[in-house]
Design an enzyme around this catalytic site. Structure first.
Site, short mmCIF file in Angstrom:
data_model
loop_
_atom_site.label_atom_id
_atom_site.label_comp_id
_atom_site.label_asym_id
_atom_site.label_seq_id
_atom_site.Cartn_x
_atom_site.Cartn_y
_atom_site.Cartn_z
N ILE A 65 40.70 45.08 40.33
CA ILE A 65 39.89 44.51 39.24
C ILE A 65 39.92 42.98 39.35
O ILE A 65 40.56 42.29 38.56
CB ILE A 65 40.39 44.97 37.85
CG1 ILE A 65 40.55 46.48 37.79
CG2 ILE A 65 39.41 44.51 36.77
CD1 ILE A 65 41.13 47.00 36.48
N PRO A 66 39.24 42.45 40.37
CA PRO A 66 39.19 40.98 40.48
C PRO A 66 38.45 40.41 39.27
O PRO A 66 37.48 41.01 38.79
CB PRO A 66 38.41 40.73 41.77
CG PRO A 66 37.98 42.04 42.30
CD PRO A 66 38.47 43.11 41.40
N HIS A 67 38.95 39.30 38.78
CA HIS A 67 38.29 38.71 37.60
C HIS A 67 38.47 37.21 37.58
O HIS A 67 39.40 36.68 38.17
CB HIS A 67 38.81 39.34 36.31
CG HIS A 67 40.31 39.36 36.20
ND1 HIS A 67 41.08 40.31 36.83
CD2 HIS A 67 41.16 38.55 35.54
CE1 HIS A 67 42.36 40.07 36.55
NE2 HIS A 67 42.43 39.01 35.78
N GLY A 68 37.51 36.57 36.92
CA GLY A 68 37.56 35.12 36.82
C GLY A 68 36.94 34.64 35.52
O GLY A 68 36.10 35.33 34.93
#
Length: 150
Positions: A65-68
């Site tokens: 779950i890559p997030h920014g």
């Protein structure tokens, strides 16, 4: 916020052919840029890479779950990608990853960000759901599955 509320068909992609962590993050940003038009694709990538520097967002079981966080934006955007072959993503269980649920949120929406991450993690903790996602070989079918699940 539920994944179904922030995912669009244009940000859903099945069986993507990538071979590295950097390439999948670039592909995620390519799709996100369709929805986030006021921020450059490089800035989107930087937001994900900066988060990955703190520790991998690979949560295990072949899922990441890559997030920014993004300045100067008011809406959350999600990207869902499955890959042809699982790739090394430095996940906590050391397994390769083939399901990527990326999240971009406004910089000052901390609680909403955490709630959305929690909802995504909960959705993908269901083994039956994971199996169904992996069976999808069509973007629309994958998108519909998420809409029905939420």
């Amino acid at each position: 916020m539920q994944l179904s509320e922030i995912l669009t068909t244009s940000c859903t992609s099945c069986d993507v052919a990538v071979t590295s962590k950097k390439r999948i993050l670039e592909r995620i940003c390519q799709l996100a840029a369709i929805q986030i038009t006021d921020i450059e694709q490089d800035e989107l990538l930087d937001s994900l890479l900066n988060r990955e520097k703190m520790g991998s967002t690979g949560i295990g079981n072949g899922i990441a779950i890559p997030h920014g966080r993004l300045p100067n934006t008011s809406k959350a955007v999600a990207v869902l990608i499955t890959t042809e072959k699982a790739i090394d993503f430095d996940a906590i269980d050391n397994r390769d990853v083939d399901i990527f649920v990326a999240l971009f949120v406004p910089e000052n929406s901390c609680q909403e960000h955490l709630d959305t991450l929690q909802n995504i993690a909960k959705l993908f903790s269901d083994k039956k759901m994971i199996k169904q996602v992996r069976k999808c070989n069509d973007n629309q079918a994958l998108y519909n599955l998420i809409q029905q699940a939420s």
